[in-house]
Design an enzyme around this catalytic site. Structure first.
Site, mmCIF file in Angstrom:
data_model
loop_
_atom_site.group_PDB
_atom_site.id
_atom_site.type_symbol
_atom_site.label_atom_id
_atom_site.label_comp_id
_atom_site.label_asym_id
_atom_site.label_seq_id
_atom_site.Cartn_x
_atom_site.Cartn_y
_atom_site.Cartn_z
ATOM 1 N N ARG A 141 32.125 33.914 34.777
ATOM 2 C CA ARG A 141 31.461 33.532 36.029
ATOM 3 C C ARG A 141 30.683 32.223 35.951
ATOM 4 O O ARG A 141 30.420 31.599 36.971
ATOM 5 C CB ARG A 141 30.512 34.658 36.460
ATOM 6 N N ASP A 149 34.799 34.104 42.203
ATOM 7 C CA ASP A 149 33.833 35.094 41.718
ATOM 8 C C ASP A 149 33.594 36.216 42.738
ATOM 9 O O ASP A 149 32.649 36.175 43.538
ATOM 10 C CB ASP A 149 32.520 34.384 41.350
HETATM 11 P P1 NAD Z 1 23.820 42.272 37.400
HETATM 12 O O1 NAD Z 1 24.489 42.881 38.584
HETATM 13 O O2 NAD Z 1 24.423 42.470 36.053
HETATM 14 O O3 NAD Z 1 22.307 42.813 37.348
HETATM 15 C C1 NAD Z 1 21.431 42.648 38.429
HETATM 16 C C2 NAD Z 1 20.073 42.222 37.920
HETATM 17 O O4 NAD Z 1 19.441 43.302 37.245
HETATM 18 C C3 NAD Z 1 20.110 41.067 36.919
HETATM 19 O O5 NAD Z 1 19.382 39.983 37.451
HETATM 20 C C4 NAD Z 1 19.450 41.646 35.673
HETATM 21 O O6 NAD Z 1 18.661 40.712 34.980
HETATM 22 C C5 NAD Z 1 18.598 42.751 36.269
HETATM 23 N N1 NAD Z 1 18.159 43.777 35.301
HETATM 24 C C6 NAD Z 1 18.892 44.442 34.387
HETATM 25 N N2 NAD Z 1 18.114 45.301 33.686
HETATM 26 C C7 NAD Z 1 16.869 45.196 34.192
HETATM 27 C C8 NAD Z 1 15.639 45.826 33.895
HETATM 28 N N3 NAD Z 1 15.516 46.752 32.957
HETATM 29 N N4 NAD Z 1 14.553 45.446 34.606
HETATM 30 C C9 NAD Z 1 14.649 44.504 35.592
HETATM 31 N N5 NAD Z 1 15.785 43.885 35.909
HETATM 32 C C10 NAD Z 1 16.887 44.226 35.224
HETATM 33 O O7 NAD Z 1 23.573 40.734 37.608
HETATM 34 P P2 NAD Z 1 24.319 39.687 38.519
HETATM 35 O O8 NAD Z 1 23.737 39.717 39.865
HETATM 36 O O9 NAD Z 1 25.771 39.890 38.386
HETATM 37 O O10 NAD Z 1 23.886 38.333 37.846
HETATM 38 C C11 NAD Z 1 23.666 38.244 36.453
HETATM 39 C C12 NAD Z 1 23.369 36.850 36.048
HETATM 40 O O11 NAD Z 1 24.519 36.049 36.166
HETATM 41 C C13 NAD Z 1 22.273 36.145 36.783
HETATM 42 O O12 NAD Z 1 21.601 35.375 35.842
HETATM 43 C C14 NAD Z 1 23.004 35.266 37.735
HETATM 44 O O13 NAD Z 1 22.242 34.146 38.139
HETATM 45 C C15 NAD Z 1 24.159 34.875 36.867
HETATM 46 N N6 NAD Z 1 25.305 34.429 37.641
HETATM 47 C C16 NAD Z 1 25.721 33.165 37.460
HETATM 48 C C17 NAD Z 1 26.797 32.700 38.172
HETATM 49 C C18 NAD Z 1 27.242 31.301 37.994
HETATM 50 O O14 NAD Z 1 26.783 30.632 37.111
HETATM 51 N N7 NAD Z 1 28.141 30.844 38.807
HETATM 52 C C19 NAD Z 1 27.451 33.515 39.064
HETATM 53 C C20 NAD Z 1 27.004 34.819 39.209
HETATM 54 C C21 NAD Z 1 25.938 35.272 38.491
#
Ligand code: NAD
Length: 386
Positions: free
Chosen positions: A121, A130
């Site tokens: 991603r 994505d």
């Molecule tokens: P995810 O669905 O895996 O998780 C959702 C959120 O839950 C995350 O932010 C995670 O840090 C949080 N989390 C997990 N355990 C936790 C806890 N014990 N307490 C509090 N929070 C907790 O995450 P996502 O939405 O798929 O995104 C994950 C990461 O990937 C983020 O850093 C996002 O910015 C990044 N991302 C980057 C891109 C890109 O670069 N294009 C695209 C999508 C996501």
């Protein structure tokens, strides 16, 4: 050479209203030289009738013909795997780590399985593909609307002749893609919004959307690999729950979105925290699953009210409740991936693998009769070890 035949399946999961390809995108794929077959009624749940697909240049067929004739099947979730045949490719959100046995079976059937959830991603050129992000974005928005619907008060501060209504206070736990969209949406509805995440990088993102960041002193950074969170130790998790409880009980609405890749979602809202919330409060657990969710007492797809008057919503498939927007976004994601896998009008997966293409390495789960995605292959090996 005959054009590659791309089939759009009617989703088989109960309650799934999304469709993998929308009529607008049919036009784009036709322009790229692909032939499009659509299973009758495939788009109906997302308000795309068969006629729209026909106008876009697709052929409507029944399920038997679709599964028999298509070279590539596009779906949102698992299609009817019993109808897949050797040499066929299926592209969908297959969750291979949860369906590893099925992936092994598809490999044996000679099916090439491509799963959008394996996409790297952070790769800039993969961002248009994505689907995890696009669907999380829809889900985060809808989560706020669903919670608001069960909340019997206004969100904004309202000053009227009949008195003043104080704004709702919303807490969003987990500030990834879904959580940030939930924060922005609740803010636009006029609530006071606070967000928390275990990854320190999310602090500025929460603030940039007008949310306040909740600082916990009991847990160190939970940043893990690839921008995801790491799993907390049992001690850290207990400390986090205890400290969070004091914040949770002060809020009217709590929306939880926390996930850790390949793990059970972390438990953040204990039974005790729910028991201490005010009557009329609402908790929506976006991570609710059969393995458990972020809220100790939530159940996926179920809503109930506790003895102390708290509505607990275990979210089911939120993107399906916004099937049109979710399908529009998914359709762009899946078509971008498909076009990446096609060269000169034919699938070029072998060539991409030979060239060590990072996108193909992430998404291709089975190919040439084997499970090729390393994480799924490793899981199967572990499971078969004595
Ligand atoms: P995810 O669905 O895996 O998780 C959702 C959120 O839950 C995350 O932010 C995670 O840090 C949080 N989390 C997990 N355990 C936790 C806890 N014990 N307490 C509090 N929070 C907790 O995450 P996502 O939405 O798929 O995104 C994950 C990461 O990937 C983020 O850093 C996002 O910015 C990044 N991302 C980057 C891109 C890109 O670069 N294009 C695209 C999508 C996501």
């Amino acid at each position: 050479m005959a054009a590659l035949r791309v089939g759009v399946v009617k989703e088989v999961a109960t309650g799934e209203r999304r469709v993998a390809l929308t009529p607008d995108v049919v036009v784009k794929l036709k322009d790229a030289g692909l032939e499009i077959l659509v299973q009758a009624g495939a788009g109906a749940g997302a308000w795309f009738p068969d006629e729209r697909y026909e106008q876009a240049g697709a052929t409507i067929v029944d399920g038997t013909k679709l599964y028999a004739d298509a070279d590539v099947l596009l779906a949102v979730g698992l299609p009817d795997t019993a109808q897949l045949r050797s040499g066929q490719t299926v592209v969908a959100l297959l969750q291979p780590l949860l369906n590893a046995e099925l992936m092994a079976q598809l490999a044996q059937q000679g099916v090439t399985a491509v799963s959008l959830d394996g996409l790297p991603r952070t790769l800039t050129r993969a961002q248009g593909m994505d689907a995890l992000s696009s669907q999380a974005n829809v889900a985060g928005y809808k989560a706020v609307l669903v919670a608001a619907d069960s909340f019997h008060r206004f969100f904004p501060l309202l000053i009227t002749a009949a008195g003043t209504s104080r704004p709702a206070e919303v807490l969003v736990l987990g500030a990834g893609v879904a959580g940030l969209q939930a924060i922005g949406t609740a803010k636009r509805l006029g609530a006071i919004v606070r967000g928390y995440d275990v990854r320190p990088a999310s602090r500025e993102e929460v603030k940039s959307l007008g949310g306040q960041f909740v600082e916990l002193t009991s847990v160190e950074s939970g940043a893990g690999e690839g921008g995801y969170a790491r799993a907390l130790s049992p001690e850290e998790q207990a400390a986090q729950q205890a400290e969070l409880t004091d914040h949770i009980v002060k809020h009217d609405i709590v929306i939880t979105t926390a996930q850790v890749p390949g793990r059970r979602p972390p438990l953040m809202v204990t039974k005790d925290a729910v028991a201490r919330m005010k009557a009329g409060s609402v908790i929506l657990d976006m991570a609710a699953s059969d393995l458990g969710g972020n809220v100790e007492i939530s159940r996926p797809g179920e809503t109930f009210v506790t003895d102390n008057g708290v509505t607990v919503i275990g979210a089911g498939t939120l993107p399906s409740l916004m099937a049109t927007s979710a399908s529009n976004a998914y359709s762009r994601n899946i078509s971008a991936l498909l076009l990446h896998l096609v060269s000169d009008g034919a699938l070029a997966i072998d060539q991409l693998i030979t060239d060590s293409d990072e996108i193909a390495a992430g998404v291709v789960v089975t190919h040439g009769g084997s499970v090729v995605q390393p994480a799924t292959a490793a899981l199967l090996e572990k499971e078969s070890a004595p």
